[in-house]
Every structure is written in C-alpha cells, then in structure tokens.
Design a protein around this motif. Structure first.
Motif, mmCIF file in Angstrom:
data_model
loop_
_atom_site.group_PDB
_atom_site.id
_atom_site.type_symbol
_atom_site.label_atom_id
_atom_site.label_comp_id
_atom_site.label_asym_id
_atom_site.label_seq_id
_atom_site.Cartn_x
_atom_site.Cartn_y
_atom_site.Cartn_z
ATOM 1 N N PHE A 164 85.667 86.257 55.126
ATOM 2 C CA PHE A 164 87.123 85.686 54.740
ATOM 3 C C PHE A 164 86.397 84.812 53.591
ATOM 4 C CE2 PHE A 164 85.961 83.676 58.646
ATOM 5 C CZ PHE A 164 86.130 82.272 58.446
ATOM 6 N N HIS B 105 86.511 73.204 63.073
ATOM 7 C CA HIS B 105 87.247 74.780 62.480
ATOM 8 C C HIS B 105 86.983 74.744 60.969
ATOM 9 C CE1 HIS B 105 89.338 72.566 65.733
ATOM 10 N NE2 HIS B 105 89.651 73.674 66.254
ATOM 11 N N PRO C 190 90.324 80.629 61.905
ATOM 12 C CA PRO C 190 89.325 81.845 62.043
ATOM 13 C C PRO C 190 87.999 81.835 62.667
ATOM 14 C CG PRO C 190 89.374 81.172 59.694
ATOM 15 C CD PRO C 190 90.356 80.054 60.395
ATOM 16 N N GLU D 145 95.148 78.950 64.927
ATOM 17 C CA GLU D 145 94.955 79.620 63.732
ATOM 18 C C GLU D 145 93.584 79.661 63.046
ATOM 19 O OE1 GLU D 145 98.190 79.268 60.604
ATOM 20 O OE2 GLU D 145 99.173 77.958 62.003
ATOM 21 N N ARG E 183 90.598 79.393 56.220
ATOM 22 C CA ARG E 183 90.627 80.440 55.436
ATOM 23 C C ARG E 183 91.331 79.803 54.103
ATOM 24 N NH1 ARG E 183 93.197 83.176 59.271
ATOM 25 N NH2 ARG E 183 95.080 83.102 57.799
ATOM 26 N N HIS F 76 84.221 83.380 66.513
ATOM 27 C CA HIS F 76 84.599 83.722 65.233
ATOM 28 C C HIS F 76 85.305 84.976 65.652
ATOM 29 C CE1 HIS F 76 84.395 85.197 61.040
ATOM 30 N NE2 HIS F 76 83.350 84.775 60.829
ATOM 31 N N ALA G 17 87.856 86.468 63.661
ATOM 32 C CA ALA G 17 88.116 87.156 62.453
ATOM 33 C C ALA G 17 86.810 88.352 62.351
ATOM 34 C CB ALA G 17 87.886 86.461 61.085
ATOM 35 N N GLN H 176 94.907 79.014 54.078
ATOM 36 C CA GLN H 176 95.378 78.294 55.168
ATOM 37 C C GLN H 176 95.815 76.656 54.716
ATOM 38 O OE1 GLN H 176 92.561 79.341 58.238
ATOM 39 N NE2 GLN H 176 94.427 79.808 59.339
#
Length: 162
Positions: free
Chosen positions: A144, A67, A110, A108, A70, A138, A140, A73
């Motif tokens: 980012f 993972h 992104p 969560e 961002r 992906h 998002a 996070q």
C-alpha cells in the motif's frame, strides 16, 4: 527559514500515528520524525514535540504504539495531527483496542508495532523515544502507498510548531 530547509524540504518520509497510555490517560499524535535506527537489535526512534499532550503522556508510559497509515487515510492524519488531545478525545472518534502493555492500537491502521521505551533523548523542541519492538502486525495482505509528509502539508497542527 534556515540553511537546513532546502535539505529537509526534499524529504518525503512517512507520517506515523504514535499512541501512548499511562495512568488511565490515552494520547496520540501525528509524527513526521521517526525511523528504524538499529537492525540487531531491532530499534526504532520516534520524536515527540514537547508542546503536545502525547509527549506528556508518553513521558510516563513504558510502551508506545507506532502506526503506519495508507495514503487514503487522511481522516486519521487530520484527527491525530490537526486536533489536540487537550480539548478532544481522539479515541472516541476512531476504533481502537488495547495492545501489548495497554498501548492503544488503531483498528484501521494497516500496520503497527508496540515498542518498549528503552530511553528518552533530548533533541531541542522534541524528545526521542527509543523503542524496542515487542509486537508487530501488518494485516494488510498487499502493498500500500504510505501517507507521507507531502500528503500532510494541508493539516494545521493541533499545537503550534515552536
């Protein structure tokens, strides 16, 4: 301190959360050593510390989830990097779902991918897991800023660094 430190101190690579599941156990940790290592065929390698629980679960897993986080996070980075799964159920503290092959996917994140473990490579105090990506998302829409090594400097590892 080693002669190699000035070189590595200049790096600011992304941090990843790597998760694994095997034999009804889940584990995950923050990883700073990871990279794409082949274009054709697509391959990615993640290096897990032999000291942590995620390594012990991943050693029995046939797939791992990788993972991206961002920059904002840090809470996930602290959860997966600053706590040990030996004492804390990290997955009870964040939303997740089973991904391909049962690999835990963080809701969560992104961006993430799940890869089939093709090989394991000894590398000193870490073991490299060579992954063949099977699924990637992906969600998002826009770019980012990634959470990086510099962003994680204030995280005290859940396990001591050997």
């Amino acid at each position: 301190m080693t002669a190699f430190d000035p070189f590595t101190d200049a790096l600011d690579a992304p941090l990843y959360v790597v998760t694994a599941a095997a034999d009804d156990e889940r584990a995950g940790c923050l990883v700073g050593f990871a990279s794409q290592c082949s274009i054709r065929p697509a391959r990615f390698v993640v290096w897990l510390s032999k000291a942590n629980r995620t390594y012990r679960v991943a050693a029995r897993a046939d797939r791992l989830a990788v993972h991206l986080l961002r920059h904002d996070q840090g809470h996930l980075a602290r959860l997966f990097g600053g706590m040990t799964g030996d004492r804390t159920d990290k997955f009870a503290r964040t939303a997740w779902h089973p991904g391909p092959g049962g690999a835990p996917v963080l809701d969560e994140a992104p961006a993430w991918f799940v890869g089939l473990v093709e090989n394991r490579v000894e590398g000193g105090d870490h073991v490299g897991f060579l992954l063949a990506p099977e699924a990637a998302e992906h969600p998002a829409d826009d770019g980012f800023r990634l959470l990086s090594l510099t962003d994680g400097l204030d995280i005290t590892p859940g396990h001591p660094v050997s």
